[in-house]
Design a protein around this motif. Structure first.
Motif, mmCIF file in Angstrom:
data_model
loop_
_atom_site.group_PDB
_atom_site.id
_atom_site.type_symbol
_atom_site.label_atom_id
_atom_site.label_comp_id
_atom_site.label_asym_id
_atom_site.label_seq_id
_atom_site.Cartn_x
_atom_site.Cartn_y
_atom_site.Cartn_z
ATOM 1 N N GLY A 26 -5.485 8.342 -8.234
ATOM 2 C CA GLY A 26 -4.170 7.529 -8.260
ATOM 3 C C GLY A 26 -3.343 8.233 -7.110
ATOM 4 N N GLN A 27 -3.365 9.378 -6.779
ATOM 5 C CA GLN A 27 -2.736 9.877 -5.868
ATOM 6 C C GLN A 27 -3.117 9.589 -4.229
ATOM 7 N N LEU A 28 -4.396 9.214 -4.166
ATOM 8 C CA LEU A 28 -4.880 8.729 -2.945
ATOM 9 C C LEU A 28 -4.302 7.296 -2.654
ATOM 10 N N LEU A 29 -4.145 6.488 -3.635
ATOM 11 C CA LEU A 29 -3.739 5.077 -3.401
ATOM 12 C C LEU A 29 -2.366 5.139 -3.107
ATOM 13 N N GLN A 30 -1.595 5.887 -3.602
ATOM 14 C CA GLN A 30 -0.199 5.732 -3.140
ATOM 15 C C GLN A 30 0.383 6.990 -1.978
ATOM 16 N N LYS B 211 -8.490 -0.551 -10.665
ATOM 17 C CA LYS B 211 -7.866 -1.491 -11.800
ATOM 18 C C LYS B 211 -7.093 -0.505 -12.548
ATOM 19 N N PRO B 212 -7.633 0.526 -12.911
ATOM 20 C CA PRO B 212 -6.772 1.375 -13.831
ATOM 21 C C PRO B 212 -5.412 1.717 -13.122
ATOM 22 N N HIS B 213 -5.194 1.802 -12.016
ATOM 23 C CA HIS B 213 -3.938 2.254 -11.078
ATOM 24 C C HIS B 213 -3.171 0.932 -10.811
ATOM 25 N N LEU B 214 -3.522 -0.274 -11.240
ATOM 26 C CA LEU B 214 -2.534 -1.474 -10.924
ATOM 27 C C LEU B 214 -1.191 -1.208 -11.164
ATOM 28 N N PRO B 215 -0.936 -0.721 -12.511
ATOM 29 C CA PRO B 215 0.561 -0.757 -12.504
ATOM 30 C C PRO B 215 1.339 0.043 -11.640
ATOM 31 N N ALA B 216 0.873 1.184 -11.180
ATOM 32 C CA ALA B 216 1.510 2.183 -10.206
ATOM 33 C C ALA B 216 1.594 1.462 -8.783
ATOM 34 N N LEU B 217 0.317 1.006 -8.447
ATOM 35 C CA LEU B 217 0.023 0.227 -7.230
ATOM 36 C C LEU B 217 1.096 -0.711 -7.060
ATOM 37 N N ARG B 218 1.555 -1.827 -7.984
ATOM 38 C CA ARG B 218 2.443 -2.725 -7.621
ATOM 39 C C ARG B 218 3.875 -2.231 -7.642
ATOM 40 N N LYS C 284 1.076 -1.547 -2.576
ATOM 41 C CA LYS C 284 1.091 -2.881 -2.409
ATOM 42 C C LYS C 284 0.287 -3.388 -1.135
ATOM 43 N N ARG C 285 0.172 -2.389 -0.126
ATOM 44 C CA ARG C 285 -0.579 -2.701 0.997
ATOM 45 C C ARG C 285 -1.995 -2.650 0.750
#
Length: 128
Positions: A73-77, A105-112, A118-119
């Protein structure tokens, strides 16, 4: 050396020699540290370069390490790791690409709600 402001260029130069045995050796030495290295300004460039030049087996190894990190989750953001994830998505195909997308997929809300997230989403075909 990968984490050093100047040393990372040395590692990238060695990888750019495009000698498969060198790429395998560098990846082997960094194995187990890809998630940590991806979140650092200088070493994230080395991780991207490894992914771009790796054979399919080593791309899978790097991807698996990122996907299974407790810090996904941290990596994605992260301001640096998000580029590594984008690189992984852009340079993977088939089952490996699908696995990366599934792990996110489990991290979609935070990614949006994250500019970096978003990138990453723009590199996928996730609709939900």
């Amino acid at each position: 050396l990968s984490q050093d402001p100047f040393g990372n260029y040395v590692v990238q130069y060695i990888l750019d020699l495009a000698m498969p045995w060198i790429t395998v050796e560098v990846i082997g030495r960094l194995e187990g540290n890809f998630a940590h290295l991806a979140m650092q300004k200088f070493s994230s460039n080395v991780v991207e370069k490894c992914f771009k030049l790796a054979n399919e087996e080593n791309r899978a190894l790097i991807s698996w390490e990122l996907m299974n990190s407790s810090q996904l989750g941290q990596l994605l953001q992260d301001p640096y790791a998000n580029y590594v994830v984008q690189c992984a998505l852009a340079n993977s195909k088939g089952a490996l690409h699908a696995s990366l997308v599934e792990a996110m997929k489990p991290h979609l809300p935070a990614l949006r709600n994250s500019p970096y997230g978003k990138r990453i989403l723009s590199c996928t075909d996730i609709k939900k």
